[in-house]
Write a protein that holds these residues in place. Structure first.
Motif, PDB file in Angstrom:
ATOM      1  N   GLN A 155      14.585   6.145   7.971  1.00  0.00           N
ATOM      2  CA  GLN A 155      14.612   4.979   8.874  1.00  0.00           C
ATOM      3  C   GLN A 155      13.445   4.037   8.597  1.00  0.00           C
ATOM      4  O   GLN A 155      13.604   2.813   8.625  1.00  0.00           O
ATOM      5  N   GLN A 156      12.275   4.625   8.357  1.00  0.00           N
ATOM      6  CA  GLN A 156      11.093   3.793   8.131  1.00  0.00           C
ATOM      7  C   GLN A 156      11.226   2.983   6.833  1.00  0.00           C
ATOM      8  O   GLN A 156      10.926   1.791   6.812  1.00  0.00           O
ATOM      9  N   PHE A 157      11.701   3.636   5.771  1.00  0.00           N
ATOM     10  CA  PHE A 157      11.895   2.912   4.500  1.00  0.00           C
ATOM     11  C   PHE A 157      12.918   1.800   4.671  1.00  0.00           C
ATOM     12  O   PHE A 157      12.766   0.690   4.170  1.00  0.00           O
ATOM     13  N   MET A 158      13.988   2.119   5.395  1.00  0.00           N
ATOM     14  CA  MET A 158      15.039   1.131   5.632  1.00  0.00           C
ATOM     15  C   MET A 158      14.464  -0.081   6.359  1.00  0.00           C
ATOM     16  O   MET A 158      14.732  -1.230   5.993  1.00  0.00           O
ATOM     17  N   ALA A 159      13.656   0.169   7.386  1.00  0.00           N
ATOM     18  CA  ALA A 159      13.088  -0.927   8.184  1.00  0.00           C
ATOM     19  C   ALA A 159      12.155  -1.784   7.333  1.00  0.00           C
ATOM     20  O   ALA A 159      12.185  -3.007   7.408  1.00  0.00           O
ATOM     21  N   VAL A 160      11.341  -1.137   6.495  1.00  0.00           N
ATOM     22  CA  VAL A 160      10.392  -1.884   5.668  1.00  0.00           C
ATOM     23  C   VAL A 160      11.143  -2.722   4.633  1.00  0.00           C
ATOM     24  O   VAL A 160      10.777  -3.857   4.343  1.00  0.00           O
ATOM     25  N   CYS A 161      12.226  -2.159   4.078  1.00  0.00           N
ATOM     26  CA  CYS A 161      12.993  -2.899   3.076  1.00  0.00           C
ATOM     27  C   CYS A 161      13.772  -4.047   3.716  1.00  0.00           C
ATOM     28  O   CYS A 161      13.889  -5.121   3.151  1.00  0.00           O
ATOM     29  N   PHE A 162      14.314  -3.802   4.901  1.00  0.00           N
ATOM     30  CA  PHE A 162      15.211  -4.788   5.513  1.00  0.00           C
ATOM     31  C   PHE A 162      14.436  -5.963   6.093  1.00  0.00           C
ATOM     32  O   PHE A 162      14.760  -7.120   5.835  1.00  0.00           O
ATOM     33  N   ASP A 163      13.439  -5.695   6.895  1.00  0.00           N
ATOM     34  CA  ASP A 163      12.733  -6.771   7.583  1.00  0.00           C
ATOM     35  C   ASP A 163      11.297  -6.306   7.844  1.00  0.00           C
ATOM     36  O   ASP A 163      10.993  -5.731   8.876  1.00  0.00           O
ATOM     37  N   LEU A 169       5.796  -5.669  13.436  1.00  0.00           N
ATOM     38  CA  LEU A 169       5.677  -5.981  14.863  1.00  0.00           C
ATOM     39  C   LEU A 169       6.012  -4.784  15.741  1.00  0.00           C
ATOM     40  O   LEU A 169       5.561  -4.681  16.867  1.00  0.00           O
ATOM     41  N   ARG A 170       6.826  -3.879  15.226  1.00  0.00           N
ATOM     42  CA  ARG A 170       7.136  -2.674  15.995  1.00  0.00           C
ATOM     43  C   ARG A 170       6.062  -1.612  15.827  1.00  0.00           C
ATOM     44  O   ARG A 170       6.237  -0.487  16.257  1.00  0.00           O
ATOM     45  N   GLY A 171       4.969  -1.964  15.170  1.00  0.00           N
ATOM     46  CA  GLY A 171       3.857  -1.037  15.063  1.00  0.00           C
ATOM     47  C   GLY A 171       4.001  -0.030  13.930  1.00  0.00           C
ATOM     48  O   GLY A 171       3.291   0.967  13.862  1.00  0.00           O
ATOM     49  N   LEU A 172       4.932  -0.286  13.005  1.00  0.00           N
ATOM     50  CA  LEU A 172       5.096   0.609  11.863  1.00  0.00           C
ATOM     51  C   LEU A 172       3.990   0.314  10.834  1.00  0.00           C
ATOM     52  O   LEU A 172       3.726  -0.852  10.550  1.00  0.00           O
ATOM     53  N   PRO A 173       3.341   1.326  10.271  1.00  0.00           N
ATOM     54  CA  PRO A 173       2.355   1.054   9.215  1.00  0.00           C
ATOM     55  C   PRO A 173       3.065   0.627   7.930  1.00  0.00           C
ATOM     56  O   PRO A 173       3.329   1.442   7.047  1.00  0.00           O
ATOM     57  N   VAL A 174       3.363  -0.661   7.855  1.00  0.00           N
ATOM     58  CA  VAL A 174       4.206  -1.189   6.781  1.00  0.00           C
ATOM     59  C   VAL A 174       3.574  -0.990   5.410  1.00  0.00           C
ATOM     60  O   VAL A 174       4.243  -0.597   4.460  1.00  0.00           O
ATOM     61  N   VAL A 175       2.253  -1.238   5.316  1.00  0.00           N
ATOM     62  CA  VAL A 175       1.579  -1.101   4.024  1.00  0.00           C
ATOM     63  C   VAL A 175       1.714   0.336   3.517  1.00  0.00           C
ATOM     64  O   VAL A 175       2.038   0.578   2.355  1.00  0.00           O
ATOM     65  N   PHE A 176       1.493   1.283   4.428  1.00  0.00           N
ATOM     66  CA  PHE A 176       1.596   2.686   4.041  1.00  0.00           C
ATOM     67  C   PHE A 176       2.994   3.011   3.505  1.00  0.00           C
ATOM     68  O   PHE A 176       3.149   3.595   2.420  1.00  0.00           O
ATOM     69  N   PHE A 177       4.014   2.609   4.238  1.00  0.00           N
ATOM     70  CA  PHE A 177       5.368   2.968   3.813  1.00  0.00           C
ATOM     71  C   PHE A 177       5.794   2.215   2.549  1.00  0.00           C
ATOM     72  O   PHE A 177       6.521   2.751   1.714  1.00  0.00           O
ATOM     73  N   TYR A 178       5.323   0.985   2.407  1.00  0.00           N
ATOM     74  CA  TYR A 178       5.647   0.215   1.201  1.00  0.00           C
ATOM     75  C   TYR A 178       5.011   0.873  -0.030  1.00  0.00           C
ATOM     76  O   TYR A 178       5.667   1.050  -1.062  1.00  0.00           O
TER      77      TYR A 178
END
Lengths: 275, 242
Positions: A155-163, A169-178
């Motif tokens: 789910q996290q990868f999907m969210a980072v790839c999609f938007d 903004l939802r507080g996901l550590p985007v840099v980490f997952f990217y």
């Protein structure tokens, strides 16, 4: 073709090559899907070519090239990931620079290594028939790591790839997952280099997933179909190359490329008829 | 009434001339505020400051008693229409579930509770029957409602929409605003738009931005205000739809 199956049943090296192809297909189906939907084949290309630097250095110091490849792939993934997050506009140029500089470092270290430089060609174009049995275990381990990470963080990868912005903004550590995603792409590149070499990696990484994405509209099924297609292409390419003694890596890519072209024509034709 | 958004003397520049200058704005709880302004007036920049994606060069932004970054969990955000690739292999239902991301465990997926909240959001925006459709197959209006459902799934106190009707037809535009009118009783809403004429029928207050906050009003806009906003006499406002 029958000669191939006879040989497959009896020849050890061919069995290892075949299993290597299947193992590579898992990584390429799963991570290739991310590369295609997130449109990062250029990033993956940068990582793949920079890997030659690590392989060359490892070769020079008498270490196993695959360990150098893993180290270089990880460093390249993090540098490229960081650059593409930090300097979006110039990321393109910086990746291109890393791409060539990595190769240059590799070529120089290989040329400085005393002895007959037969390995350069197999790094560039792969030599699936020469995979040592020990590398199969490394490939299987990398496959396991990749599948585990994708299962846990789907789910996290999907969210980072999609938007990306919404995920942040939802507080996901985007840099980490990217960066984690790019790390997995880097490990995939290492697995695939064993089969087709670093020049041809991008084709095997993107074509099965690109074909799958033409027919399916959900990420997980695309991954499954891309994996199956990858297995067909590597197995088929290996079989086709056997009797005429063609280079296996290049034959695999030609099979994949032909399938992609046919698929494009078929879907294009179907769309035209619907209109 | 207490203000849930407070901007005090907020200025911002991207290193060149100021994009925002001394913006003061307070948004009361339960308001439906329309933020309008011409292209390049700093609307998007102000929005990024409200979302905590940019820090003001000077001045202060406070949301729900904290910094914007702290308040993120309580903000539902609907981005501009074209913020992501439309051929991405994802279904409408999966997009809405992403609204639950801040609440899910790091390991493992969404829980039954998250799915129920997403279901409510899909029903509320009339897109439940589209939940299994790939987003690439949706019309502009449908996609916009899916994005609204995703923002609602975050259970926000403050809903922020960036040009929600920029690329959809007038009929779908009305649907979106009728939906927002219904939501007004539950949350504070801030809509960014360049379409003054249309949103003034719906919002409780309009704030006009053109680098500075040039006016705000609860009544209908007059020609004089529009002139103030655009900085030159405006002869005609044409409502163009793509």
């Amino acid at each position: 073709m029958t000669a191939f199956f006879h040989a497959l049943a009896s020849q050890d090296f061919l069995q290892i090559a075949f299993i290597g192809g299947l193992l590579a297909s898992i990584a390429c189906g799963v991570m290739g899907s991310y590369v295609v939907v997130k449109r990062m084949s250029f990033l993956a290309g940068g990582i793949a070519h920079a890997v030659l630097g690590g392989m060359g250095v490892a070769y020079f110091f008498g270490k196993s090239p695959i360990s150098g490849a893993i180290a270089a792939a990880l460093v390249a993934a993090w540098v490229i990931g960081w650059v593409s997050l930090r300097w979006r506009q110039t990321a393109d140029t910086i990746i291109a620079a890393l791409w060539s500089v990595g190769m240059a470092v590799g070529v120089i270290f290989i040329s400085m290594t005393p002895g007959y430089n037969v390995d350069l060609m197999s790094y560039l174009f792969g030599n699936i028939l020469m995979i040592p049995r020990s590398d199969l275990y490394i490939m299987a381990t990398l496959d396991g790591l990749i599948m585990l990470a994708v299962l846990v963080f789907y789910q996290q990868f999907m969210a980072v790839c999609f938007d990306e912005e919404f995920a942040r903004l939802r507080g996901l550590p985007v840099v980490f997952f990217y960066l984690l995603l790019l790390t997995l792409v880097a490990l995939t590149v290492v697995v695939l280099i064993q089969v087709v070499g670093l020049i041809l990696v991008i084709a095997l990484l993107t074509l099965p997933a690109a074909i799958a994405a033409q027919y399916l509209r959900r990420l997980a099924p695309i991954m499954v179909l891309a994996t199956i297609l990858g297995m067909l292409f590597t197995g088929g390419g290996l079989a086709l190359s056997y009797t005429p003694d063609l280079p296996a890596g290049a034959t695999i890519i030609l099979v994949a490329g032909t399938a992609y072209l046919v698929s494009l024509l078929v879907t294009g034709f179907a769309r035209r008829r619907r209109c | 009434m207490n203000p849930i958004v407070i901007l005090k003397g907020v200025s911002f520049s991207y290193g060149g001339p100021p994009v925002l200058e001394e913006v003061d704005l307070a948004v009361e709880e339960g308001e439906f505020l329309g933020l309008v302004g011409p292209n390049g007036s700093g609307k998007s920049t102000l929005l990024k400051i409200l979302l905590g994606l940019l820090e003001p060069s000077s001045g202060q932004a406070e949301i729900l008693g904290g910094t914007p970054a702290q308040a993120r969990g309580a903000i539902g955000y609907v981005p501009q229409f074209a913020a992501f690739p439309h051929d991405f292999p994802i279904s409408a239902g999966e997009v809405v579930l992403q609204g639950r991301l801040g609440h899910v465990r790091i390991f493992g997926g969404y829980r039954a509770k998250d799915r129920e909240i997403a279901r409510q959001a899909l029903l509320e925006t009339y897109v439940w029957d589209l939940k299994d459709q790939p987003i690439g197959s949706l019309s502009g209006g449908q996609l916009q409602r899916v994005l609204l459902a995703r923002a609602l799934a975050t259970q926000p106190k403050l809903l922020i929409l960036d040009e929600p009707t920029a690329s959809i037809d007038p009929r779908a535009e009305e649907d979106i605003f009728d939906l927002l009118k219904k939501l007004k009783s539950r949350m504070t809403i801030l809509v960014v738009s360049h379409d003054i004429g249309f949103i003034s029928q719906y919002v409780t207050r309009i704030a006009c931005l053109n680098r500075r906050l040039v006016c705000h009003t609860t009544s209908a806009l007059t020609g004089e205000m529009i002139q103030q906003l655009y900085g030159s006499p405006v002869r005609m406002i044409r409502h163009t739809t793509r």
